[in-house]
Scaffold this motif. Sequence first.
Motif, PDB file in Angstrom:
ATOM      1  N   MET A   1       0.833  -1.198   0.000  1.00 42.91           N
ATOM      2  CA  MET A   1       0.000   0.000   0.000  1.00 42.91           C
ATOM      3  C   MET A   1       0.875   1.258   0.000  1.00 42.91           C
ATOM      4  O   MET A   1       0.718   2.163  -0.814  1.00 42.91           O
ATOM      5  N   PHE A   2       1.843   1.249   0.972  1.00 42.03           N
ATOM      6  CA  PHE A   2       2.733   2.408   1.067  1.00 42.03           C
ATOM      7  C   PHE A   2       3.541   2.557  -0.225  1.00 42.03           C
ATOM      8  O   PHE A   2       3.724   3.661  -0.745  1.00 42.03           O
ATOM      9  N   ARG A   3       3.990   1.406  -0.743  1.00 45.51           N
ATOM     10  CA  ARG A   3       4.813   1.414  -1.962  1.00 45.51           C
ATOM     11  C   ARG A   3       4.041   2.002  -3.155  1.00 45.51           C
ATOM     12  O   ARG A   3       4.579   2.793  -3.920  1.00 45.51           O
ATOM     13  N   SER A   4       2.801   1.590  -3.319  1.00 53.99           N
ATOM     14  CA  SER A   4       2.011   2.097  -4.445  1.00 53.99           C
ATOM     15  C   SER A   4       1.732   3.593  -4.300  1.00 53.99           C
ATOM     16  O   SER A   4       1.722   4.353  -5.267  1.00 53.99           O
ATOM     17  N   MET A   5       1.526   4.038  -3.051  1.00 53.45           N
ATOM     18  CA  MET A   5       1.304   5.473  -2.820  1.00 53.45           C
ATOM     19  C   MET A   5       2.574   6.262  -3.137  1.00 53.45           C
ATOM     20  O   MET A   5       2.531   7.358  -3.718  1.00 53.45           O
ATOM     21  N   GLU A   7       4.895   5.310  -5.271  1.00 58.71           N
ATOM     22  CA  GLU A   7       5.017   5.289  -6.744  1.00 58.71           C
ATOM     23  C   GLU A   7       4.145   6.370  -7.374  1.00 58.71           C
ATOM     24  O   GLU A   7       4.567   7.095  -8.267  1.00 58.71           O
ATOM     25  N   ALA A   8       2.905   6.448  -6.896  1.00 59.81           N
ATOM     26  CA  ALA A   8       1.968   7.447  -7.425  1.00 59.81           C
ATOM     27  C   ALA A   8       2.506   8.852  -7.199  1.00 59.81           C
ATOM     28  O   ALA A   8       2.441   9.711  -8.088  1.00 59.81           O
ATOM     29  N   PHE A   9       3.075   9.095  -6.029  1.00 62.87           N
ATOM     30  CA  PHE A   9       3.621  10.415  -5.721  1.00 62.87           C
ATOM     31  C   PHE A   9       4.831  10.722  -6.611  1.00 62.87           C
ATOM     32  O   PHE A   9       4.943  11.812  -7.183  1.00 62.87           O
ATOM     33  N   LEU A  10       5.721   9.732  -6.758  1.00 65.89           N
ATOM     34  CA  LEU A  10       6.926   9.941  -7.573  1.00 65.89           C
ATOM     35  C   LEU A  10       6.576  10.183  -9.041  1.00 65.89           C
ATOM     36  O   LEU A  10       7.281  10.913  -9.739  1.00 65.89           O
ATOM     37  N   ASN A  11       5.490   9.563  -9.492  1.00 63.38           N
ATOM     38  CA  ASN A  11       5.073   9.747 -10.893  1.00 63.38           C
ATOM     39  C   ASN A  11       4.725  11.196 -11.218  1.00 63.38           C
ATOM     40  O   ASN A  11       4.763  11.607 -12.375  1.00 63.38           O
ATOM     41  N   LEU A  12       4.402  11.948 -10.199  1.00 65.11           N
ATOM     42  CA  LEU A  12       4.101  13.373 -10.418  1.00 65.11           C
ATOM     43  C   LEU A  12       5.323  14.129 -10.945  1.00 65.11           C
ATOM     44  O   LEU A  12       5.211  15.151 -11.609  1.00 65.11           O
ATOM     45  N   PHE A  13       6.507  13.611 -10.649  1.00 65.53           N
ATOM     46  CA  PHE A  13       7.745  14.306 -11.044  1.00 65.53           C
ATOM     47  C   PHE A  13       8.467  13.617 -12.196  1.00 65.53           C
ATOM     48  O   PHE A  13       9.514  14.066 -12.627  1.00 65.53           O
ATOM     49  N   ARG A  14       7.906  12.512 -12.673  1.00 66.06           N
ATOM     50  CA  ARG A  14       8.544  11.775 -13.778  1.00 66.06           C
ATOM     51  C   ARG A  14       8.049  12.303 -15.114  1.00 66.06           C
ATOM     52  O   ARG A  14       6.941  12.842 -15.197  1.00 66.06           O
TER      53      ARG A  14
END
Length: 143
Positions: A1-5, A7-14
Amino acid sequence: MFRSMLEAFLNLFRPIRTHRYPAEEITLPTGYRGLIEYGKEACIFCDKCEKVCPPGAILFYQHEDGDKEYRYNPWLCIYCGECVRACPKPQEALWQSETKQHSAVKEEGVNEGWFVWEAACKESREEYARAKKAGKIQNKSEE
Ligand code: SF4
Ligand code: SF4
C-alpha cells in the motif's frame, strides 16, 4: 500500500510517457508497416488483393459498365501485407506506405459506412454476373 502510494507520488515528477497522438507527431518504429496505398492507373483489376485479404478490408464495387471501384478499410486492415505480396503490380498498383500514420479522425464513408459498402459491393458483383450470364453485358475486349 505504502509502496504504491509512493510510486503514485513519484510519478508526479517523472516525465510523461504517453503521446498526444494525433495532435503531436510520433516517431515511427523501425519496420513500421504503413497504410495500404492504391494506384488505380496501374491496377489491372485482377481482384487478387481482395481474395487474399484475411479480414476482408479490400472490396471492389462492380459498376454496370464493368468498371470496378476499389474500397479499402484501414480500420479493418491488420497490415499483414498479403495484398501487396499477391498483387501482380506491386509498388505501382498496391504498396505499403512506410511513412503514413493512422489518424484517429474518422473518414466519412470508411468506418461507419463499411458494412453498407460491403453489402453494396457484393450485390453489385452478383448483379453484374447475372447480367453478363444473360448476355446483357459484353467484355470490353469483346466490344
Ligand atoms: S495488409 Fe492484409 S489486412 Fe490489410 S488490406 Fe492488405 S491483405 Fe488486407
Ligand atoms: S492485386 Fe493489384 S492489380 Fe490486382 S486488383 Fe488488387 S491492386 Fe489491382
